[in-house]
Write an enzyme that holds these catalytic residues in place. Structure first.
Site, PDB file in Angstrom:
ATOM      1  CD  GLU A 180      -9.726  -0.959   8.188  1.00  0.00           C
ATOM      2  OE1 GLU A 180      -8.266  -1.985   8.961  1.00  0.00           O
ATOM      3  OE2 GLU A 180      -9.428  -0.357   7.481  1.00  0.00           O
ATOM      4  CD  GLU A 209      -2.830  -1.322   1.942  1.00  0.00           C
ATOM      5  OE1 GLU A 209      -2.681  -1.038   3.537  1.00  0.00           O
ATOM      6  OE2 GLU A 209      -3.960  -1.469   1.682  1.00  0.00           O
ATOM      7  CG  ASP A 215      -7.711  -4.823   5.217  1.00  0.00           C
ATOM      8  OD1 ASP A 215      -7.396  -5.221   5.772  1.00  0.00           O
ATOM      9  OD2 ASP A 215      -7.617  -4.339   4.684  1.00  0.00           O
TER      10      ASP A 215
END
Ligand code: GCU
Length: 657
Positions: A379, A272, A351
């Site tokens: 998250e 990323e 993820d």
């Protein structure tokens, strides 16, 4: 930070030991911590020669405190034996941290009328880590804490380490009480400002490490692979360049001169946008080993993350599969990592989704120390606005037996222990949602003993936090016990994942939010069906990355578990699940049921007024208002989306838009 909540260690917890006598045998910082703890709990020091109600004694002197022989053979430095008879207890410790863990264990036991008997307690893994994604300076997009849902950082404020770090000391105590022994104090995405913690700002890290040390916790830093270039004045960060290697050696030497028990480096490389060895045509073993060699003389570790994938994918290209990436990258490197490298692997291949299969990287690395990475911060599981108790998910992951039901579970395979992203911030309740404290507690307890029952952990946490009010116990238990599955039921269905809003930081539904994006997270819904074909026969081949029996279990529609069917297969809406429902009817049913369940949870909480402190009640009630709203939004968007795509009506004629 007024009225900071005590989490699971309110002073009330020590009521059963108050006024009793204690003898702590041994010297050193951790033993002093235990003495201070005993004093804080209101215990009195036994006079020499007197029999104390609780004696904490090193293994070598066990005989002076307990008449009968105890099995102390090979008791490790963090282990202890707890024995008790007729109201008298002895903790025999292997090393000083064992004394500390034994103390907290005794405190927990004292809450129940625990019977006489002897228990030998040792952590399953020596590495029990918590990672903070905290930024020193406020990141323009991610804020002070990346994926943080509990306010600012307890470490940093206004672009530097806080002047007042007293809260970190209290945090360290809480973490030690559940067995955490390592903390990484900055975000894996390392900005320029954060990179300086390793060099110019080392003095600030020293202050933090000093606060963790008395609690048996070692401090780690996330470092930038490009540091020699960006802050070191070199013109390369090539891991095979001698100057680069010596830059890191010097940096490590300087750190250990001031933090002798420094834990090591945590690295997100070639991921990323973070720099890594690829820029120099080197691989991840080259990169990790170079750092490992800088740390090895000092006993430090490199936690090297396996979260490597192409985040600039073309959504039109169906042959590239993000789920495959970590295995494709790391499996060929097995055996090449130095002993002090720990490969840190997210539990699933994508993820931290609510539902994913267990990552096939873990069983593929027999000659590598692998750590399992979990996300305590929510998250993708409601961002601490939804009540979601994650221990049942973690237990499923830990119990997964990659080589089949008769072979070792994952918890035995992860020789590098566990790591997880913390959910703590400077919020008065630490975790935003007070019930999210249960996740931090459970994570710690599972790192110590991955075989603990999530429900038993929950009861333990409730008793510590809320005392012995029976209504509170029953109510909170019924709210949290199955809350992960409830959350799953009203969000992305059947393992497909990622139907979250890119614009609202992954909060709330957006079915197509990532569908035409470069991130590699697609569901491929059309008028006929939905799901990702990851089979070997017709799909991306991801299913073939598993050892048997899982490769064939996931490959076939006959055997793939319902909850993962859309992760592995693209199926028509009329496909019948093992449950008997069609995929489309399952989507409708679970989404309606999920919202009803959330309404029940909220009602249960309302009834607990007066059974829990008012400030906790208010905060959780406020969160439930949002959870109920959000669950409806999820239900209606998901149901409507699939109704419009498929044209199939709900068998039960409920309202879909
Ligand atoms: C997720 C998360 C990022 C984080 C990344 C990581 O993608 O959204 O904020 O940086 O995981 O684990 O490195």
């Amino acid at each position: 930070m007024t009225n900071e909540h005590a989490m699971w260690l309110p002073d009330e917890v020590s009521r059963a030991v108050r006024g009793r006598s204690i003898a702590v045998i041994g010297d050193g910082m951790l033993l002093d911590t235990v003495r201070a703890e005993a004093e804080r709990a209101g215990m009195t020091t036994a006079r020499p020669g007197d029999r104390a109600d609780l004696t904490i004694v090193p293994a070598a002197q066990a005989g002076t405190a307990w008449e009968e022989p105890l099995d102390l053979d090979g008791l490790g430095p963090e282990g202890f034996v707890h024995t008790q008879r007729d109201g008298r207890a002895v903790v025999v410790y292997g090393g000083a941290s064992g004394a500390l863990y034994g103390w907290f264990d005794h405190l927990r036991r004292s809450l129940h009328e625990s019977g006489d008997g002897t228990d030998r307690c040792e952590p399953r893994h020596p590495l029990r880590m918590l990672d903070h994604w905290d930024n020193v300076s406020i990141h323009p997009v991610m804020g002070q804490v990346e994926r943080g849902y509990a306010g600012g950082s307890i470490f940093y404020e206004d672009g530097r380490v806080r002047a007042d770090l007293s809260r970190v000391a209290r945090y360290a105590r809480l973490l030690a009480s559940v067995g955490i022994n390592r903390v990484a104090i900055n975000n894996v995405n390392v900005g320029r400002r954060e990179a300086l913690l390793l060099t110019e700002d080392l003095g600030e890290v020293v202050r933090i490490a000093d606060l963790f040390r008395p609690w048996g916790i070692r401090t780690h830093l996330a470092v930038s692979f490009a540091a020699p270039l960006t802050i070191g004045g070199l013109d390369t960060a090539d891991p095979l360049d001698e100057d680069v290697a010596s830059w890191w050696e010097d940096a490590a030497t300087a750190v250990y001169a001031r933090i002798p028990d420094f834990g090591g480096f945590l690295v997100k490389a070639d991921s990323e946008g973070q720099p890594g060895p690829y820029a120099y045509g080197r691989d991840h073993a080259d990169g990790a080993n170079m750092l490992a060699r800088a740390l090895a003389p000092h006993g430090g570790l490199v936690h090297w993350r396996a979260f490597v994938y192409n985040h600039r994918q073309d959504w039109r290209d169906r042959s590239t599969d993000r789920a495959r990436a970590a295995f494709d990258t790391f499996a060929p490197l097995d055996g090449r990592f130095d002993d002090n490298v720990v490969l840190q692997v997210k539990f699933g291949p994508v993820d931290f989704q609510t539902r994913e299969p267990v990552s096939p990287v873990i069983p593929a690395m027999a000659h590598t120390k692998v750590a399992l990475e979990l996300q305590v911060t929510q998250e993708y599981t409601g961002q601490q606005r939804h009540a979601v108790y994650l221990a049942p998910q973690w237990r499923e992951v830990l119990d997964f037996a990659p080589f089949g039901p008769d072979a070792a579970p994952l918890s035995d395979i992860v020789q590098g222990g566990m790591a997880a992203v913390s959910n703590v911030g400077d919020d008065a309740f630490w975790t935003g949602h007070p019930l999210a404290q249960a996740n931090l507690y459970a994570y710690g307890r599972l790192t110590w003993d991955p075989a603990l029952d999530p429900r038993a952990i929950l009861d333990e946490w409730i008793a510590l936090t809320f005392g012995d009010d029976e209504a509170a116990r029953r109510g909170i238990r019924s709210i949290l016990d199955d809350s992960w599955r409830t959350y799953e039921s009203y969000t992305a269905p059947l393992g497909v994942g990622f139907m979250v809003s890119p614009l609202r930081g992954h909060y709330g539904p957006d079915v197509d939010g990532y569908e035409y994006s470069p991130w590699g997270t697609y569901h491929f819904a059309d008028r006929d069906g939905v799901g990702v074909d990851r089979t070997v026969a017709t799909g991306t081949g991801y299913a073939g990355q598993y050892p048997e029996p899982w490769a064939r279990t996931y490959e076939s529609l006959e055997t793939v578990p319902d909850e993962l069917v859309l992760f592995f297969h693209h199926v028509p809406y009329g496909h019948r699940l093992h449950s008997g429902a069609t995929v489309i009817q399952h989507i409708y049913d679970t989404h309606f049921a999920g919202v009803e369940r959330v309404d029940e949870m909220a009602a249960t909480w309302d009834d607990l007024r007066g059974h829990v402190p008012d400030d906790v009640h208010d905060r959780v009630r406020e969160r439930f208002v949002e959870q109920r709203r959000s669950a409806r939004e999820w239900r209606d968007q998901i149901n409507t989306y699939f109704f419009r795509k498929s044209g199939v009506t709900d068998e039960r004629g409920r309202e879909i838009y």
